[in-house]
Design a protein around this motif. Sequence first.
Motif, short mmCIF file in Angstrom:
data_model
loop_
_atom_site.label_atom_id
_atom_site.label_comp_id
_atom_site.label_asym_id
_atom_site.label_seq_id
_atom_site.Cartn_x
_atom_site.Cartn_y
_atom_site.Cartn_z
N GLY A 164 33.91 65.17 80.02
CA GLY A 164 35.11 65.81 80.55
C GLY A 164 36.31 65.54 79.67
O GLY A 164 36.29 64.66 78.81
N ALA A 165 37.36 66.32 79.89
CA ALA A 165 38.60 66.14 79.15
C ALA A 165 39.76 66.53 80.06
O ALA A 165 39.60 67.38 80.96
CB ALA A 165 38.62 67.00 77.88
N GLU A 166 40.89 65.90 79.83
CA GLU A 166 42.08 66.22 80.62
C GLU A 166 43.30 66.31 79.72
O GLU A 166 43.37 65.67 78.67
CB GLU A 166 42.30 65.17 81.71
N ILE A 167 44.25 67.13 80.16
CA ILE A 167 45.51 67.30 79.45
C ILE A 167 46.53 67.87 80.43
O ILE A 167 46.22 68.78 81.21
CB ILE A 167 45.34 68.24 78.23
N ASP A 168 47.70 67.28 80.43
CA ASP A 168 48.81 67.75 81.28
C ASP A 168 48.40 67.86 82.74
O ASP A 168 48.74 68.83 83.45
CB ASP A 168 49.32 69.12 80.78
N GLY A 169 47.64 66.89 83.22
CA GLY A 169 47.25 66.89 84.62
C GLY A 169 46.11 67.82 84.97
O GLY A 169 45.71 67.91 86.14
N ARG A 170 45.56 68.54 84.00
CA ARG A 170 44.42 69.43 84.22
C ARG A 170 43.19 68.85 83.55
O ARG A 170 43.30 68.19 82.53
CB ARG A 170 44.70 70.83 83.66
N GLU A 171 42.03 69.08 84.16
CA GLU A 171 40.80 68.58 83.56
C GLU A 171 39.67 69.60 83.71
O GLU A 171 39.66 70.40 84.63
CB GLU A 171 40.39 67.24 84.16
N GLU A 172 38.76 69.56 82.74
CA GLU A 172 37.58 70.40 82.76
C GLU A 172 36.36 69.55 82.43
O GLU A 172 36.49 68.44 81.90
CB GLU A 172 37.70 71.56 81.77
N HIS A 173 35.19 70.10 82.73
CA HIS A 173 33.96 69.31 82.62
C HIS A 173 32.83 70.12 82.00
O HIS A 173 32.75 71.33 82.18
CB HIS A 173 33.53 68.84 84.02
N LEU A 174 31.97 69.41 81.29
CA LEU A 174 30.69 69.94 80.84
C LEU A 174 29.62 69.13 81.56
O LEU A 174 29.42 67.94 81.28
CB LEU A 174 30.53 69.81 79.32
N LEU A 175 28.95 69.76 82.51
CA LEU A 175 27.91 69.08 83.27
C LEU A 175 26.70 68.80 82.37
O LEU A 175 26.58 69.39 81.29
CB LEU A 175 27.49 69.94 84.46
N PRO A 176 25.82 67.89 82.78
CA PRO A 176 24.60 67.65 81.99
C PRO A 176 23.84 68.94 81.68
O PRO A 176 23.30 69.10 80.58
CB PRO A 176 23.79 66.71 82.88
N ASP A 177 23.81 69.88 82.64
CA ASP A 177 23.18 71.18 82.39
C ASP A 177 23.86 71.92 81.25
O ASP A 177 23.20 72.55 80.41
CB ASP A 177 23.25 72.06 83.64
N ASP A 178 25.19 71.85 81.21
CA ASP A 178 25.94 72.55 80.18
C ASP A 178 25.64 71.98 78.80
O ASP A 178 25.51 72.72 77.82
CB ASP A 178 27.44 72.46 80.46
N LEU A 179 25.56 70.65 78.71
CA LEU A 179 25.28 70.02 77.42
C LEU A 179 23.90 70.44 76.91
O LEU A 179 23.72 70.67 75.70
CB LEU A 179 25.33 68.49 77.57
N LEU A 214 40.11 74.49 78.87
CA LEU A 214 41.44 74.06 79.26
C LEU A 214 42.53 74.98 78.73
O LEU A 214 43.71 74.82 79.08
CB LEU A 214 41.71 72.64 78.75
N ASN A 215 42.13 75.90 77.84
CA ASN A 215 43.10 76.80 77.20
C ASN A 215 44.21 76.00 76.53
O ASN A 215 45.41 76.32 76.64
CB ASN A 215 43.69 77.78 78.22
N ALA A 216 43.79 74.94 75.83
CA ALA A 216 44.74 74.04 75.18
C ALA A 216 44.83 74.36 73.70
O ALA A 216 43.81 74.67 73.06
CB ALA A 216 44.31 72.59 75.36
N PRO A 217 46.01 74.29 73.13
CA PRO A 217 46.15 74.54 71.68
C PRO A 217 45.47 73.43 70.88
O PRO A 217 45.44 72.27 71.31
CB PRO A 217 47.67 74.54 71.47
N PRO A 218 44.91 73.77 69.72
CA PRO A 218 44.22 72.75 68.91
C PRO A 218 45.12 71.58 68.50
O PRO A 218 44.62 70.50 68.21
CB PRO A 218 43.75 73.54 67.68
N SER A 219 46.44 71.81 68.49
CA SER A 219 47.35 70.75 68.05
C SER A 219 47.51 69.65 69.09
O SER A 219 47.95 68.55 68.77
CB SER A 219 48.73 71.35 67.73
#
Length: 280
Positions: A164-179, A214-219
Motif C-alpha cells: 500500500g501507499a499513502e499521500i495527503d491523507g489518501r491511500e491505495e492498495h495492491l492486494l496479494p491477488d493484484d501482485l 492515487l493519481n499522484a504526480p511523479p514528483s
Amino acid sequence: RPERNARMDFVRNSRFFAIPALVGLFMLAAYWGIVAHYRLAISPGIDQAQAKAFISTVKHSLGLAEVAPTTIATRSPLMGPTWLTLYARGKLLLRLRSSLPTFEAASADILSQLNSQTMLRRLPLALRKELRIKLDLMTGRGPVLSSIPLAFSLSLVDGIDGLGAEIDGREEHLLPDDLFREQLLGRFQPMASIPDFHIGVDIVRGAELLQQKLNAPPSKALSYFRFRTQSWVDDPQSAGEALPVVRLRVPMKTVTRTDVRRAVISGADFVGTLRAVPCI
C-alpha cells in the motif's frame, strides 16, 4: 613474575574476546529492534460462519439466491479496509471497498455499494452464476524499509501480504491477488549487470501502479506500507459456502480423479474461450 605474566595474558585474552562479544550484542540488539519495528500485529479477523453469511448475502444481492440469509453481526474492530471482489471467467470484474471500523458496518456499506451497481443486474444470468466472490479483510499493517530497494522488494510475504501507499491523507492498495495478477512477484532485478536474476516484488512497477491509483504526480514521494489480509472465496461446488484463501489457494482435503478432470476441463475452457468480459 610468572603470576604477573599470567595476569597480563588474561587481560589480553579478555580484550580479544570482548570486542567480538560487543559486536555480537550490538547486532543482536539491532536485529530485535528491526523485528520489533517492522513486525505486524495480526488481528483475528472473522470466522468461517461470518464469511459464509456475507457471501450468501452477496449472492442474494446478485439475484442468485431467493432467500436472504441471516447476517451474523460482529462489532470486532478491523485493522483497515474490507474489500469485495467479483471475478468473471478469471478476470476482475468489480471491486468495492469500505474503510468502516467494524465488519458489521463495513459489510453493510459494501452491500449498499453493490446494490447501487445497476449494470450487474444487466449481466446475463449465466454469467452472473459464474461469478466468483472474494472477501478480503486487512488484519495487519506495518512499515517497509523503502529506502533500500533490495530490502523493500523482500519486505512482503508472497501470497499473504499486499503493498500500500499513502499521500495527503489518501491511500491505495495492491492486494496479494493484484501482485500475482500484475506479475510482480519474483520480478525485482537487483543488479542491472545480470538481467536474468530476479528476486522479491517488482517495487518499481508496484510503485507505478500505486501512483496511478492515487493519481499522484511523479514528483511527490509516496509513503509505503505492507499489510496482511484474511481472504475468503465462495465455493462453486456448494452454494453459499466460504473457503479460506491462503497464499492464493483454497484448502483441498482429497484430490480425486473427478477433481482433476474437472480442473483440466475448466482450464481448457478458460484458455479456449478468452474473450472480453463487460467491465464496470
